[in-house]
Design a protein around this motif. Structure first.
Motif, PDB file in Angstrom:
ATOM      1  N   THR A 132      -1.824  -9.736   1.610  1.00 39.66           N
ATOM      2  CA  THR A 132      -2.478  -9.110   2.759  1.00 39.66           C
ATOM      3  C   THR A 132      -3.447  -8.053   2.250  1.00 39.66           C
ATOM      4  O   THR A 132      -3.193  -7.405   1.242  1.00 39.66           O
ATOM      5  CB  THR A 132      -1.426  -8.454   3.667  1.00 39.66           C
ATOM      6  OG1 THR A 132      -0.480  -9.451   4.063  1.00 39.66           O
ATOM      7  CG2 THR A 132      -2.049  -7.861   4.906  1.00 39.66           C
ATOM      8  N   VAL A 133      -4.537  -7.869   2.970  1.00 36.95           N
ATOM      9  CA  VAL A 133      -5.507  -6.834   2.620  1.00 36.95           C
ATOM     10  C   VAL A 133      -5.123  -5.562   3.368  1.00 36.95           C
ATOM     11  O   VAL A 133      -4.925  -5.580   4.580  1.00 36.95           O
ATOM     12  CB  VAL A 133      -6.942  -7.263   2.995  1.00 36.95           C
ATOM     13  CG1 VAL A 133      -7.928  -6.143   2.701  1.00 36.95           C
ATOM     14  CG2 VAL A 133      -7.328  -8.531   2.250  1.00 36.95           C
ATOM     15  N   TYR A 134      -5.015  -4.463   2.623  1.00 39.17           N
ATOM     16  CA  TYR A 134      -4.652  -3.173   3.194  1.00 39.17           C
ATOM     17  C   TYR A 134      -5.760  -2.161   2.936  1.00 39.17           C
ATOM     18  O   TYR A 134      -6.415  -2.195   1.898  1.00 39.17           O
ATOM     19  CB  TYR A 134      -3.358  -2.631   2.564  1.00 39.17           C
ATOM     20  CG  TYR A 134      -2.150  -3.454   2.901  1.00 39.17           C
ATOM     21  CD1 TYR A 134      -1.465  -3.261   4.096  1.00 39.17           C
ATOM     22  CD2 TYR A 134      -1.679  -4.430   2.031  1.00 39.17           C
ATOM     23  CE1 TYR A 134      -0.351  -4.021   4.412  1.00 39.17           C
ATOM     24  CE2 TYR A 134      -0.566  -5.196   2.344  1.00 39.17           C
ATOM     25  CZ  TYR A 134       0.088  -4.989   3.530  1.00 39.17           C
ATOM     26  OH  TYR A 134       1.182  -5.742   3.844  1.00 39.17           O
ATOM     27  N   LYS A 135      -5.951  -1.268   3.900  1.00 34.86           N
ATOM     28  CA  LYS A 135      -6.845  -0.129   3.723  1.00 34.86           C
ATOM     29  C   LYS A 135      -5.971   1.090   3.507  1.00 34.86           C
ATOM     30  O   LYS A 135      -5.038   1.336   4.266  1.00 34.86           O
ATOM     31  CB  LYS A 135      -7.715   0.081   4.957  1.00 34.86           C
ATOM     32  CG  LYS A 135      -8.797  -0.942   5.099  1.00 34.86           C
ATOM     33  CD  LYS A 135      -9.735  -0.568   6.218  1.00 34.86           C
ATOM     34  CE  LYS A 135     -10.882  -1.542   6.267  1.00 34.86           C
ATOM     35  NZ  LYS A 135     -11.903  -1.124   7.222  1.00 34.86           N
ATOM     36  N   ILE A 136      -6.283   1.831   2.451  1.00 37.10           N
ATOM     37  CA  ILE A 136      -5.535   3.041   2.143  1.00 37.10           C
ATOM     38  C   ILE A 136      -6.494   4.218   2.264  1.00 37.10           C
ATOM     39  O   ILE A 136      -7.560   4.221   1.650  1.00 37.10           O
ATOM     40  CB  ILE A 136      -4.912   3.002   0.735  1.00 37.10           C
ATOM     41  CG1 ILE A 136      -3.891   1.854   0.629  1.00 37.10           C
ATOM     42  CG2 ILE A 136      -4.204   4.312   0.435  1.00 37.10           C
ATOM     43  CD1 ILE A 136      -4.446   0.562   0.237  1.00 37.10           C
ATOM     44  N   LYS A 137      -6.106   5.189   3.074  1.00 35.47           N
ATOM     45  CA  LYS A 137      -6.952   6.355   3.310  1.00 35.47           C
ATOM     46  C   LYS A 137      -6.237   7.586   2.798  1.00 35.47           C
ATOM     47  O   LYS A 137      -5.045   7.774   3.023  1.00 35.47           O
ATOM     48  CB  LYS A 137      -7.240   6.500   4.805  1.00 35.47           C
ATOM     49  CG  LYS A 137      -8.141   7.672   5.132  1.00 35.47           C
ATOM     50  CD  LYS A 137      -8.527   7.718   6.584  1.00 35.47           C
ATOM     51  CE  LYS A 137      -7.359   8.062   7.454  1.00 35.47           C
ATOM     52  NZ  LYS A 137      -7.700   8.346   8.849  1.00 35.47           N
ATOM     53  N   GLY A 138      -6.976   8.418   2.093  1.00 33.96           N
ATOM     54  CA  GLY A 138      -6.465   9.692   1.622  1.00 33.96           C
ATOM     55  C   GLY A 138      -7.379  10.801   2.079  1.00 33.96           C
ATOM     56  O   GLY A 138      -8.594  10.643   2.094  1.00 33.96           O
ATOM     57  N   PRO A 160      -6.592  11.259  -6.503  1.00 34.38           N
ATOM     58  CA  PRO A 160      -6.042  12.405  -7.235  1.00 34.38           C
ATOM     59  C   PRO A 160      -4.608  12.680  -6.776  1.00 34.38           C
ATOM     60  O   PRO A 160      -4.265  12.440  -5.620  1.00 34.38           O
ATOM     61  CB  PRO A 160      -6.953  13.574  -6.846  1.00 34.38           C
ATOM     62  CG  PRO A 160      -8.151  12.976  -6.211  1.00 34.38           C
ATOM     63  CD  PRO A 160      -7.759  11.627  -5.711  1.00 34.38           C
ATOM     64  N   LYS A 161      -3.802  13.174  -7.677  1.00 36.50           N
ATOM     65  CA  LYS A 161      -2.387  13.416  -7.377  1.00 36.50           C
ATOM     66  C   LYS A 161      -2.201  14.307  -6.146  1.00 36.50           C
ATOM     67  O   LYS A 161      -1.278  14.102  -5.361  1.00 36.50           O
ATOM     68  CB  LYS A 161      -1.700  14.026  -8.586  1.00 36.50           C
ATOM     69  CG  LYS A 161      -0.202  14.057  -8.466  1.00 36.50           C
ATOM     70  CD  LYS A 161       0.459  14.413  -9.777  1.00 36.50           C
ATOM     71  CE  LYS A 161       1.943  14.267  -9.606  1.00 36.50           C
ATOM     72  NZ  LYS A 161       2.562  13.516 -10.664  1.00 36.50           N
ATOM     73  N   ARG A 162      -3.082  15.272  -5.933  1.00 36.47           N
ATOM     74  CA  ARG A 162      -2.953  16.179  -4.780  1.00 36.47           C
ATOM     75  C   ARG A 162      -3.074  15.448  -3.447  1.00 36.47           C
ATOM     76  O   ARG A 162      -2.656  15.955  -2.416  1.00 36.47           O
ATOM     77  CB  ARG A 162      -3.976  17.306  -4.867  1.00 36.47           C
ATOM     78  CG  ARG A 162      -5.397  16.873  -4.593  1.00 36.47           C
ATOM     79  CD  ARG A 162      -6.379  18.047  -4.654  1.00 36.47           C
ATOM     80  NE  ARG A 162      -7.704  17.639  -4.291  1.00 36.47           N
ATOM     81  CZ  ARG A 162      -8.568  17.008  -5.088  1.00 36.47           C
ATOM     82  NH1 ARG A 162      -8.224  16.720  -6.333  1.00 36.47           N
ATOM     83  NH2 ARG A 162      -9.764  16.672  -4.657  1.00 36.47           N
ATOM     84  N   MET A 163      -3.640  14.230  -3.460  1.00 37.31           N
ATOM     85  CA  MET A 163      -3.812  13.465  -2.225  1.00 37.31           C
ATOM     86  C   MET A 163      -2.673  12.476  -1.977  1.00 37.31           C
ATOM     87  O   MET A 163      -2.586  11.902  -0.894  1.00 37.31           O
ATOM     88  CB  MET A 163      -5.140  12.698  -2.254  1.00 37.31           C
ATOM     89  CG  MET A 163      -6.364  13.601  -2.215  1.00 37.31           C
ATOM     90  SD  MET A 163      -7.903  12.691  -2.362  1.00 37.31           S
ATOM     91  CE  MET A 163      -8.110  12.134  -0.687  1.00 37.31           C
ATOM     92  N   HIS A 164      -1.781  12.286  -2.935  1.00 40.93           N
ATOM     93  CA  HIS A 164      -0.731  11.265  -2.807  1.00 40.93           C
ATOM     94  C   HIS A 164       0.133  11.466  -1.570  1.00 40.93           C
ATOM     95  O   HIS A 164       0.570  10.502  -0.954  1.00 40.93           O
ATOM     96  CB  HIS A 164       0.132  11.213  -4.059  1.00 40.93           C
ATOM     97  CG  HIS A 164      -0.586  10.611  -5.233  1.00 40.93           C
ATOM     98  ND1 HIS A 164       0.043  10.380  -6.432  1.00 40.93           N
ATOM     99  CD2 HIS A 164      -1.870  10.205  -5.404  1.00 40.93           C
ATOM    100  CE1 HIS A 164      -0.818   9.851  -7.280  1.00 40.93           C
ATOM    101  NE2 HIS A 164      -1.989   9.744  -6.683  1.00 40.93           N
ATOM    102  N   GLY A 165       0.394  12.684  -1.174  1.00 38.19           N
ATOM    103  CA  GLY A 165       1.215  12.959   0.003  1.00 38.19           C
ATOM    104  C   GLY A 165       0.512  12.690   1.324  1.00 38.19           C
ATOM    105  O   GLY A 165       1.152  12.573   2.361  1.00 38.19           O
ATOM    106  N   GLN A 166      -0.817  12.587   1.289  1.00 38.68           N
ATOM    107  CA  GLN A 166      -1.584  12.372   2.514  1.00 38.68           C
ATOM    108  C   GLN A 166      -2.128  10.952   2.639  1.00 38.68           C
ATOM    109  O   GLN A 166      -2.997  10.696   3.460  1.00 38.68           O
ATOM    110  CB  GLN A 166      -2.781  13.346   2.579  1.00 38.68           C
ATOM    111  CG  GLN A 166      -2.408  14.786   2.854  1.00 38.68           C
ATOM    112  CD  GLN A 166      -1.995  15.521   1.590  1.00 38.68           C
ATOM    113  OE1 GLN A 166      -2.440  15.205   0.515  1.00 38.68           O
ATOM    114  NE2 GLN A 166      -1.117  16.494   1.730  1.00 38.68           N
ATOM    115  N   LEU A 167      -1.654  10.034   1.836  1.00 39.77           N
ATOM    116  CA  LEU A 167      -2.156   8.659   1.904  1.00 39.77           C
ATOM    117  C   LEU A 167      -1.563   7.931   3.105  1.00 39.77           C
ATOM    118  O   LEU A 167      -0.394   8.078   3.424  1.00 39.77           O
ATOM    119  CB  LEU A 167      -1.806   7.893   0.621  1.00 39.77           C
ATOM    120  CG  LEU A 167      -2.432   8.412  -0.666  1.00 39.77           C
ATOM    121  CD1 LEU A 167      -1.969   7.556  -1.842  1.00 39.77           C
ATOM    122  CD2 LEU A 167      -3.939   8.438  -0.586  1.00 39.77           C
TER     123      LEU A 167
END
Length: 84
Positions: A2-8, A36-43
């Protein structure tokens, strides 16, 4: 697959990528190497081919608007405007 869109998003910076994966969880893990690692929680992850997303596309919703919606948001929007 499946194609997924990931937004950070971090502050005013927003990044969007598209990946193919077997599951949303796999897509999220694969996406972490592009953010970036700082965005991993907001994905956030949404499937490109979600049935509700397709209905919104067919009803004239622009892609830039759909990019902002999660799969659940697409379902809610369809119900709110009476598409389903």
């Amino acid at each position: 697959m499946t194609v997924y869109k990931i937004k950070g998003q971090s502050g005013t910076v927003e990044q969007l990528i598209t990946l193919s994966a077997e599951t949303p969880e796999q897509a999220l893990e694969d996406a972490k190497k592009y953010f970036p690692k700082r965005m991993h929680g907001q994905l956030s992850v949404s499937s490109y081919e979600n049935e509700y997303r397709e209905l919104l596309r067919k009803n004239g919703y622009p892609e830039r608007v759909l990019d902002q919606f999660s799969d659940e948001d697409c379902e809610g929007e369809c119900e709110a405007v009476g598409i389903v």
